[in-house]
Design a protein around this motif. Structure first.
Motif, PDB file in Angstrom:
ATOM      1  N   UNK A 121      -4.353  -0.985  -4.905  1.00 19.82           N
ATOM      2  CA  UNK A 121      -5.343  -0.073  -5.054  1.00 19.82           C
ATOM      3  C   UNK A 121      -5.768   0.923  -4.049  1.00 19.82           C
ATOM      4  N   UNK A 122      -6.001   0.455  -2.770  1.00 20.14           N
ATOM      5  CA  UNK A 122      -6.406   1.424  -1.654  1.00 20.14           C
ATOM      6  C   UNK A 122      -4.981   2.236  -1.605  1.00 20.14           C
ATOM      7  N   UNK A 123      -3.772   2.195  -1.672  1.00 19.47           N
ATOM      8  CA  UNK A 123      -2.739   2.805  -1.526  1.00 19.47           C
ATOM      9  C   UNK A 123      -2.857   3.983  -2.752  1.00 19.47           C
ATOM     10  N   UNK A 165      -5.507   4.629  -4.584  1.00 23.90           N
ATOM     11  CA  UNK A 165      -6.387   5.621  -4.441  1.00 23.90           C
ATOM     12  C   UNK A 165      -6.426   6.725  -3.221  1.00 23.90           C
ATOM     13  N   UNK A 166      -5.828   6.496  -2.160  1.00 19.73           N
ATOM     14  CA  UNK A 166      -5.313   7.474  -1.207  1.00 19.73           C
ATOM     15  C   UNK A 166      -4.623   8.397  -1.724  1.00 19.73           C
ATOM     16  N   UNK A 167      -3.475   8.114  -2.436  1.00 22.69           N
ATOM     17  CA  UNK A 167      -2.595   8.970  -3.153  1.00 22.69           C
ATOM     18  C   UNK A 167      -3.173   9.950  -4.062  1.00 22.69           C
ATOM     19  N   UNK A 168      -4.320   9.547  -4.942  1.00 22.74           N
ATOM     20  CA  UNK A 168      -5.039  10.441  -5.743  1.00 22.74           C
ATOM     21  C   UNK A 168      -5.830  11.423  -4.943  1.00 22.74           C
ATOM     22  N   UNK A 179       3.409   5.694  -3.020  1.00 28.36           N
ATOM     23  CA  UNK A 179       4.331   6.692  -3.428  1.00 28.36           C
ATOM     24  C   UNK A 179       4.552   6.912  -4.875  1.00 28.36           C
ATOM     25  N   UNK A 180       4.282   5.637  -5.688  1.00 29.84           N
ATOM     26  CA  UNK A 180       4.297   5.663  -7.196  1.00 29.84           C
ATOM     27  C   UNK A 180       3.239   6.485  -7.705  1.00 29.84           C
ATOM     28  N   UNK A 181       2.022   6.628  -7.086  1.00 27.09           N
ATOM     29  CA  UNK A 181       1.078   7.568  -7.748  1.00 27.09           C
ATOM     30  C   UNK A 181       1.140   8.896  -7.243  1.00 27.09           C
ATOM     31  N   UNK A 182       1.252   9.092  -5.835  1.00 30.21           N
ATOM     32  CA  UNK A 182       1.567  10.406  -5.707  1.00 30.21           C
ATOM     33  C   UNK A 182       2.641  11.107  -6.384  1.00 30.21           C
ATOM     34  N   UNK A 230       0.838  -0.982   0.018  1.00 35.13           N
ATOM     35  CA  UNK A 230       0.057   0.004   0.000  1.00 35.13           C
ATOM     36  C   UNK A 230       0.890   1.262  -0.077  1.00 35.13           C
ATOM     37  N   UNK A 231       1.858   1.286   0.961  1.00 35.66           N
ATOM     38  CA  UNK A 231       2.818   2.460   0.979  1.00 35.66           C
ATOM     39  C   UNK A 231       3.500   2.700  -0.389  1.00 35.66           C
ATOM     40  N   UNK A 232       3.935   1.601  -1.001  1.00 35.47           N
ATOM     41  CA  UNK A 232       4.737   1.501  -2.161  1.00 35.47           C
ATOM     42  C   UNK A 232       3.869   2.142  -3.440  1.00 35.47           C
TER      43      UNK A 232
END
Length: 268
Positions: A106-108, A110-113, A27-30, A22-24
């Motif tokens: 997916x959760x990670x 979506x949190x980033x977006x 990081x990638x999406x953000x 999730x963290x990875x």
């Protein structure tokens, strides 16, 4: 049936592995989508398109390199449903872990977006409205394609680039043949993938990234999302099975050959 030759650290609990994924993914999406949103809107001078694409592709690649270096020892460093499916098909991950991994990714993402949406709320006047009207850096074809490419082109691009990305991942993370610079190879490959994908489809080869932007990009990205889910998944499964068949076969010497005879090798 043989047990999967997983590269995930044996001491990591499932909770730790899912948290790392999730963290990875965050990081990638953000970093990657953030670079796309902010760079494309703030540096939109004529002729700057190639520089923007270069910046975004490198942002995705560097973010993946950082995520892999940080979390691969915990979770295996997938950060994409396509890579997870490919790893399972290649026998590196139990199939029972695929759904939890995908959900965590997916959760990670979506949190980033969502975090990028929050940043946009405090941006220049109507900035967030404009980027959402433009698709919020979503992947797609037609009006969503920076180059105006159609759906068949996007399908082909998604399949081929996913195959290449998963192939590199499986090669550099092999339990017996892994390379010390695996994270660098994967990060550079992901950046190279984006060099090709961005002009055609706005980027991708990562279904979690496509989901994360589509939910804030309007109806068109959501309507086109199925291509960025199905084609990477099928391509990843295919290359996973092919990799296992082509490169993970073992060679066994017959008793006659071990005594110096000329029997051919038998593959098992």
């Amino acid at each position: 049936m043989t047990e999967p030759r997983t590269s995930v650290a044996a001491t990591a609990s499932r909770g730790a592995r899912l948290t790392a994924e999730g963290f990875g993914s965050f990081l990638i999406v953000f970093i990657g989508v953030g670079a796309s949103l902010f760079t494309a809107t703030l540096y939109a001078d004529p002729g700057a398109g190639s520089a923007v694409n270069l910046t975004v592709a490198l942002a995705f690649g560097i973010a993946l390199l950082a995520a892999f270096s940080s979390f691969a020892g915990i979770s295996g460093g997938h950060f994409s449903p396509a890579v997870t499916i490919g790893a399972a098909a290649a026998g590196r991950l139990p199939w029972r872990d695929v759904l939890p991994y995908v959900l965590a990714q997916v959760v990670g993402a979506v949190i980033a977006s969502t975090a990028l949406i929050v940043v946009g709320l405090f941006g220049p006047e109507r900035w967030l409205e404009r980027v959402q009207d433009a698709g919020f850096a979503s992947t797609g074809w037609g009006t969503l394609s920076p180059g105006g490419f159609g759906m068949p082109a996007v399908m082909v691009i998604e399949a081929i680039l996913t195959v290449l990305l998963v192939l590199v991942f499986l090669s550099v993370t092999h339990p017996e043949r892994r390379t010390a610079a695996g994270g660098v190879a994967i990060g550079l490959t992901f950046a190279a993938v984006q060099f090709v994908a961005i002009p055609v489809a706005g980027g991708a080869a990562n279904p979690a990234r496509s989901i994360a932007t589509a939910i804030y990009g309007g109806l068109d990205p959501l309507a086109q999302l199925w291509v960025f889910l199905i084609f990477p998944a099928v391509a990843a499964a295919a290359i996973g099975v092919a990799y296992r068949a082509l490169f993970d076969g073992t060679v066994q010497l017959s008793e006659r050959e071990s005594d110096g005879g000329a029997s051919p090798l038998s593959r098992r």
